[in-house]
Design a protein around this motif. Sequence first.
Motif, PDB file in Angstrom:
ATOM      1  N   GLU A 141       0.837  -1.192   0.000  1.00  0.00           N
ATOM      2  CA  GLU A 141       0.000   0.000   0.000  1.00  0.00           C
ATOM      3  C   GLU A 141       0.870   1.240   0.000  1.00  0.00           C
ATOM      4  O   GLU A 141       1.998   1.219   0.486  1.00  0.00           O
ATOM      5  N   ARG A 181     -10.543   2.366  -1.024  1.00  0.00           N
ATOM      6  CA  ARG A 181     -10.922   1.266  -0.155  1.00  0.00           C
ATOM      7  C   ARG A 181     -12.395   1.356   0.213  1.00  0.00           C
ATOM      8  O   ARG A 181     -12.899   2.406   0.582  1.00  0.00           O
ATOM      9  N   GLY A 222     -14.800  -1.091   2.576  1.00  0.00           N
ATOM     10  CA  GLY A 222     -14.828  -2.304   3.391  1.00  0.00           C
ATOM     11  C   GLY A 222     -13.467  -2.959   3.330  1.00  0.00           C
ATOM     12  O   GLY A 222     -12.449  -2.303   3.506  1.00  0.00           O
ATOM     13  N   ASN A 223     -13.421  -4.237   3.005  1.00  0.00           N
ATOM     14  CA  ASN A 223     -12.112  -4.871   2.881  1.00  0.00           C
ATOM     15  C   ASN A 223     -11.743  -5.104   1.423  1.00  0.00           C
ATOM     16  O   ASN A 223     -11.006  -6.009   1.089  1.00  0.00           O
ATOM     17  N   LYS A 224     -12.328  -4.251   0.555  1.00  0.00           N
ATOM     18  CA  LYS A 224     -11.993  -4.365  -0.873  1.00  0.00           C
ATOM     19  C   LYS A 224     -11.277  -3.116  -1.346  1.00  0.00           C
ATOM     20  O   LYS A 224     -11.598  -2.010  -0.922  1.00  0.00           O
ATOM     21  N   LEU A 225     -10.314  -3.302  -2.245  1.00  0.00           N
ATOM     22  CA  LEU A 225      -9.635  -2.169  -2.862  1.00  0.00           C
ATOM     23  C   LEU A 225     -10.122  -2.059  -4.301  1.00  0.00           C
ATOM     24  O   LEU A 225      -9.961  -2.985  -5.086  1.00  0.00           O
TER      25      LEU A 225
END
Lengths: 255, 318
Positions: free
Chosen positions: A61, A73, A75-78
């Motif tokens: 990152e 970003r 949630g837990n997604k990029l």
Amino acid sequence: MNEPVLRAHNVRKSFGHLEILKGITLEVQAGQVACLLGPSGSGKSTFLRCINHLEKISDGEMWVHGDRIGYRRAGNKLHELKENETAKQRASVGMVFQQFNLFPHRTALENVIEGPTIVQRKSRAKAMAEGMELLDRVGLADKYQHYPSQLSGGQQQRVAIARALALKPKLMLFDEPTSALDPELVGEVLEVMTSLAASGMTMIVVTHEMGFAKEVGDVVHFMADGQLVESGSPRQVLEDPREPRTQAFLSKVLA
Amino acid sequence: MTTRTPEPQENGLVIVPARYLGRWIAAVAVVGILLMLIYSMFANERFHWDVVGEYLFAAPVMAGLGRTLMLTAISMLIGIVLGIVVAVCRLSANPILSTAAWAYSWFFRGTPLMVQLLFWFFLAALIPNIGLGIPFGPQLLSIDTNSVISPFTAALLGLSLNEGAYMGEIVRSGIRSIAAGQTEAAKAIGMSRLQTMRRVILPQAMRVIIPPTGNETIGMLKYTSLVIVIGYSELLTSVSIIYSRNFQTIPLLIVAAIWYLAVTAVLSVGQYFVERHFERGFTPIKGKKPAAPAASATGPVTGPTPAPSIEPELEPSK
């Protein structure tokens, strides 16, 4: 401490099977001049190009002024940013190339005002006034009507610095800015960079100019084989390196 | 071939220029052949120069010339725009787009222009109605193809679609001639892809694109004569209508040739000026020295620079 200008965490970059960056973690604080040293092929330039998203990082990152580079970003997604979104991020980072890369069909002043007028949509008159100030700052106000082909390498690189500064960047990247210059022209470019550093600009400089790193650099990062080998003050890294890899490199360079 | 008589030098020696007999023989032969040609053109009365003079500015010839020029201009314009689109698609990262662009070039370069012209003219035989509607769904609007495809539209479609295929290759080579560093520099100052193409890549690519495009334009001028097969009355068709009536075939073909030559000459001059415009920054500009003194200014950075007209005239050199 405040949010650093650049924060890189475990950045990796591969071209096919070849891993160029093997997990680089470093921070650059506001106003710092960070010099990246290392043998060719060590990944210095690639790392610099990743900061400006000219290369996409494969893993890890990176943030510039708290903005995540290249991704958003949720949630837990990029989510990968589209090209025109990354274009906006790039405008806050100035870049100076080894080969200058001035636009040959535009005069010095036209090169400098291209970003402000086309990307930032400033009025032409305002951009020209600011552009002349910048050319003055790099000592080339009298050459504003010259085309790049009519300027020496050192003058072209100074115009390129003015062009990058025209966007009022928060961070300036220099990719071996003096490596393509004749020896007698190196000094004028380094002088511009020194005065820029004195003005408080945050700078990351890939260079082989040990003198510049020692005099102007606040911190030196030594890279080899895609890894960050050693970081510290110029005095400590250049004069009293701890790692054998750094010692080997410096003994060759300073011999 | 100097004819100057040698004069003695200071040391009294005389320099004798080398003589090239072969050059003289070749020159005499060429001039001789040229004179024979000109003589036969005027001595042979079957050239009928009086008829040529009579029809050179005749109304139907002028009208035909006008249509030829219009057809050339519009077809080239559409061809160039198509060429840019095709080139950008060819270089696109999208494999469907690049393959489609490749297939377009392959098809239109691979079939004779004459066949394409006839094909468009007889389109109605293949597709009797052109409709507007939802694909595979109901039609909203339908018109008879024959009412849309006139000789003019068929000529325009045939010529410009064919030209687009060739221009695509020319533009592509121009774009590829620009170093990658230019794109990176444009990206680094935050330009979008479109801005990079329009402001940085294409203006430089023009240097490479213009000369072959001049060729194409001159070629197009003469390719328009092919539309004689679908009966659009451009220059050659107009002339052929006249000689089919009065049987003065050769003089009237000379009339057409004179006009094609004259227009080609004008286009060549135009190309020179367009080329010169896009040479900015690449060759020393003749007769237009930059206003600022060139020499001096070796000292870098800061220091009170003379600061010339800070409110500079816009567009320093155009």
